[in-house]
Design a protein around this motif. Structure first.
Motif, PDB file in Angstrom:
ATOM      1  N   ASP A 106      13.382  26.192  13.973  1.00  0.00           N
ATOM      2  CA  ASP A 106      13.132  26.849  12.821  1.00  0.00           C
ATOM      3  C   ASP A 106      14.128  28.252  12.696  1.00  0.00           C
ATOM      4  N   ASP A 107      14.143  28.971  13.823  1.00  0.00           N
ATOM      5  CA  ASP A 107      14.808  30.118  13.737  1.00  0.00           C
ATOM      6  C   ASP A 107      16.485  29.939  13.465  1.00  0.00           C
ATOM      7  N   LEU A 108      16.697  28.845  14.179  1.00  0.00           N
ATOM      8  CA  LEU A 108      18.263  28.589  14.257  1.00  0.00           C
ATOM      9  C   LEU A 108      18.695  27.585  13.241  1.00  0.00           C
ATOM     10  N   LYS A 109      17.725  26.966  12.489  1.00  0.00           N
ATOM     11  CA  LYS A 109      18.021  26.052  11.300  1.00  0.00           C
ATOM     12  C   LYS A 109      18.566  24.945  11.958  1.00  0.00           C
ATOM     13  N   VAL A 110      18.090  24.204  12.923  1.00  0.00           N
ATOM     14  CA  VAL A 110      18.618  23.013  13.438  1.00  0.00           C
ATOM     15  C   VAL A 110      17.507  21.977  13.510  1.00  0.00           C
ATOM     16  N   LYS A 111      18.100  20.542  13.507  1.00  0.00           N
ATOM     17  CA  LYS A 111      16.952  19.658  13.325  1.00  0.00           C
ATOM     18  C   LYS A 111      17.440  18.707  14.611  1.00  0.00           C
ATOM     19  N   VAL A 112      16.377  18.127  15.108  1.00  0.00           N
ATOM     20  CA  VAL A 112      16.661  16.956  16.346  1.00  0.00           C
ATOM     21  C   VAL A 112      16.125  15.565  15.923  1.00  0.00           C
ATOM     22  N   GLU A 113      16.795  14.441  16.339  1.00  0.00           N
ATOM     23  CA  GLU A 113      16.505  13.402  15.946  1.00  0.00           C
ATOM     24  C   GLU A 113      16.543  12.548  17.416  1.00  0.00           C
ATOM     25  N   LYS A 114      15.333  11.753  17.788  1.00  0.00           N
ATOM     26  CA  LYS A 114      15.717  10.801  18.895  1.00  0.00           C
ATOM     27  C   LYS A 114      16.281   9.664  18.691  1.00  0.00           C
ATOM     28  N   GLN A 115      17.366   9.176  19.567  1.00  0.00           N
ATOM     29  CA  GLN A 115      17.936   7.867  19.685  1.00  0.00           C
ATOM     30  C   GLN A 115      18.143   7.094  20.790  1.00  0.00           C
ATOM     31  N   THR A 116      18.435   5.961  20.746  1.00  0.00           N
ATOM     32  CA  THR A 116      18.867   5.466  22.095  1.00  0.00           C
ATOM     33  C   THR A 116      20.180   4.859  21.975  1.00  0.00           C
ATOM     34  N   ILE A 117      21.194   5.002  22.697  1.00  0.00           N
ATOM     35  CA  ILE A 117      22.285   4.685  22.775  1.00  0.00           C
ATOM     36  C   ILE A 117      22.754   3.753  24.091  1.00  0.00           C
ATOM     37  N   ASP A 118      22.986   2.460  23.739  1.00  0.00           N
ATOM     38  CA  ASP A 118      23.262   1.660  24.979  1.00  0.00           C
ATOM     39  C   ASP A 118      22.087   1.727  26.205  1.00  0.00           C
ATOM     40  N   GLY A 119      21.018   1.918  25.633  1.00  0.00           N
ATOM     41  CA  GLY A 119      20.008   1.898  26.653  1.00  0.00           C
ATOM     42  C   GLY A 119      19.616   3.488  27.094  1.00  0.00           C
TER      43      GLY A 119
ATOM     44  N   ARG B 189      18.647   7.374  26.552  1.00  0.00           N
ATOM     45  CA  ARG B 189      17.943   8.204  25.568  1.00  0.00           C
ATOM     46  C   ARG B 189      18.695   9.291  25.105  1.00  0.00           C
ATOM     47  N   VAL B 190      18.987   9.728  23.924  1.00  0.00           N
ATOM     48  CA  VAL B 190      19.527  10.814  23.738  1.00  0.00           C
ATOM     49  C   VAL B 190      18.855  11.794  22.503  1.00  0.00           C
ATOM     50  N   PHE B 191      19.091  12.895  21.980  1.00  0.00           N
ATOM     51  CA  PHE B 191      18.829  13.572  21.134  1.00  0.00           C
ATOM     52  C   PHE B 191      19.858  14.089  20.202  1.00  0.00           C
ATOM     53  N   VAL B 192      19.986  13.492  18.850  1.00  0.00           N
ATOM     54  CA  VAL B 192      20.885  13.988  17.999  1.00  0.00           C
ATOM     55  C   VAL B 192      20.399  15.269  17.337  1.00  0.00           C
ATOM     56  N   VAL B 193      21.230  16.482  17.580  1.00  0.00           N
ATOM     57  CA  VAL B 193      21.076  17.769  17.612  1.00  0.00           C
ATOM     58  C   VAL B 193      22.067  18.202  16.296  1.00  0.00           C
ATOM     59  N   THR B 194      21.599  18.612  15.081  1.00  0.00           N
ATOM     60  CA  THR B 194      22.643  18.882  14.031  1.00  0.00           C
ATOM     61  C   THR B 194      22.221  20.241  13.253  1.00  0.00           C
ATOM     62  N   PRO B 195      23.178  21.051  13.258  1.00  0.00           N
ATOM     63  CA  PRO B 195      22.855  22.312  12.615  1.00  0.00           C
ATOM     64  C   PRO B 195      22.545  22.122  11.131  1.00  0.00           C
ATOM     65  N   GLU B 196      22.179  23.106  10.565  1.00  0.00           N
ATOM     66  CA  GLU B 196      21.813  23.058   9.000  1.00  0.00           C
ATOM     67  C   GLU B 196      23.465  22.709   8.355  1.00  0.00           C
ATOM     68  N   LYS B 197      24.455  23.873   8.956  1.00  0.00           N
ATOM     69  CA  LYS B 197      25.614  23.478   8.517  1.00  0.00           C
ATOM     70  C   LYS B 197      26.792  23.265   9.623  1.00  0.00           C
ATOM     71  N   ILE B 198      27.179  22.048   9.526  1.00  0.00           N
ATOM     72  CA  ILE B 198      28.369  21.965  10.520  1.00  0.00           C
ATOM     73  C   ILE B 198      29.420  22.408  10.004  1.00  0.00           C
TER      74      ILE B 198
ATOM     75  N   ALA C 203      23.779  25.737  16.532  1.00  0.00           N
ATOM     76  CA  ALA C 203      23.545  26.779  15.693  1.00  0.00           C
ATOM     77  C   ALA C 203      24.629  27.677  15.876  1.00  0.00           C
ATOM     78  N   PHE C 204      25.046  28.311  16.900  1.00  0.00           N
ATOM     79  CA  PHE C 204      25.993  29.103  16.827  1.00  0.00           C
ATOM     80  C   PHE C 204      27.617  28.589  16.816  1.00  0.00           C
ATOM     81  N   GLY C 205      27.776  27.493  17.172  1.00  0.00           N
ATOM     82  CA  GLY C 205      29.022  26.850  17.135  1.00  0.00           C
ATOM     83  C   GLY C 205      29.217  26.105  15.990  1.00  0.00           C
TER      84      GLY C 205
END
Length: 343
Positions: A81-94, A96-105, A139-141
């Motif tokens: 919430d502080d850094l305005k980032v969202k996280v989504e779970k995925q599986t890529i070719d078996g 486990r990953v988290f897709v981490v996306t800032p509010e503004k790319i 967030a910072f990058g």
């Protein structure tokens, strides 16, 4: 003849004297006033709890890891919430990953992606507990980040973490992401995995990423390096070369020679590496690990930046996202990726 013998004996005596250990008197180290209040608080904290625990099996480590993960996972919603980032779970070719996306790319990062390998001595920070660094660089990058929740003991042992990272890298290439638009980053074990992934990619003849970031990497788990001695009991995170992190690495390595470059990347051939940014602190037990990688890269003709932060122990820059030094670390990292990744 006598003069030559005298000179030789003098040289031997001088060499033996030079190899004598240095006696350093006991002293107290004040908290420096040259850093932010947030970092002063980190520096002044007591030694890490249970720094000297020695679990000997993957099953024992899983209990420790699950308990240790709870506070980080509990605090993650506030960080997001502080850094305005969202996280989504995925599986890529078996994997486990988290897709981490800032509010503004950032616009320049639209076609870029970072792969994140978390730290934790190969046995800690499972699931969302491995996410803070990925969240901060997002967030910072202003980057989209694929954070790899790689397999750890007892689920799997060396080279499982490395294999999972390589699998995600190959998947991005299959998705037609340009190699130069891919960056890799991690801290501690994640920093070593970042370096090992490049070594493995060279072996597999995969195209190189555009740039990498290796924070205070566990680049030599044989415990060679000056600051394993000089910063022992000064670093309040790792504390000792014979502490919990060494115990965790032994379990993960599962009998593999510690000098294997895929465990101790400083012994690998770093010719042809992509531009690399390295981060450490003056009280970091792994400062020498970081410095030695920097010298190895420079000797190989690789573009390499080394950022060493005042007073910080191992990965202190991950421990308070409100500290100006933390923002500086990840802003510098983001700028480095921007300079060297493809457009």
């Amino acid at each position: 003849m006598r003069a030559a013998l005298t000179a030789l004996l003098s040289l031997v005596a001088t060499s033996a004297l030079a190899q004598q250990p240095l006696d350093v008197p006991a002293k107290q180290l004040p908290v420096p006033n040259t850093v932010s209040p947030q970092v002063q608080k980190l520096i002044g904290a007591p030694l890490r709890n249970n720094w000297n625990i020695q679990p000997k099996t993957g099953e024992e480590w899983k209990v420790v890891a699950d308990q240790g993960a709870e506070p980080t996972i509990k605090n993650l919603p506030k960080l997001l919430d502080d850094l305005k980032v969202k996280v989504e779970k995925q599986t890529i070719d078996g994997v486990r990953v988290f897709v981490v996306t800032p509010e503004k790319i950032l616009p320049q990062n639209k076609n870029r992606v970072l792969i994140h390998m978390h730290g934790g001595c190969y046995v800690l920070n499972p699931r969302e507990a491995g996410l803070p660094e990925a969240v901060m660089i997002a967030a910072f990058g202003g980057f989209k980040v694929m954070a790899v929740d790689y397999r750890m003991p007892p689920e799997a042992y060396f080279p499982a973490a490395l294999d999972d990272g390589i699998t995600v890298w190959k998947a991005l290439l299959k998705q037609k992401v340009k190699p130069k638009n891919i960056g890799i980053l991690g801290t501690s074990a994640g920093g070593a995995l970042t370096l090992a992934m490049v070594l493995k990619a060279k072996e597999l003849k995969l195209p190189m990423p555009g740039a990498i970031s290796s924070g205070t990497p566990m680049s030599d788990v044989t415990k060679a390096g000056d600051t394993f001695q000089t910063n022992e009991m000064v670093d309040n995170v790792l504390v000792s070369r014979d502490g919990f992190c060494d115990a965790g690495t032994k379990v993960y390595a599962n009998g593999r020679d510690f000098k294997d470059p895929l465990l101790s990347p400083v012994y690998g051939d770093m010719g042809g590496f992509p531009p690399t940014i390295l981060t450490s602190g003056t009280r970091d037990l792994l400062l020498s690990n970081t410095v030695r990688v920097h010298r190895k890269l420079r000797q190989a003709g690789v573009i390499a930046d080394l950022n060493v932060y005042e007073g910080q122990s191992h990965a202190h820059y991950l421990r308070d996202h409100t500290a100006p030094e933390t923002k500086e670390v990840f802003t510098d990292m983001g700028k480095f990726f921007d300079r060297h990744l493809g457009k």
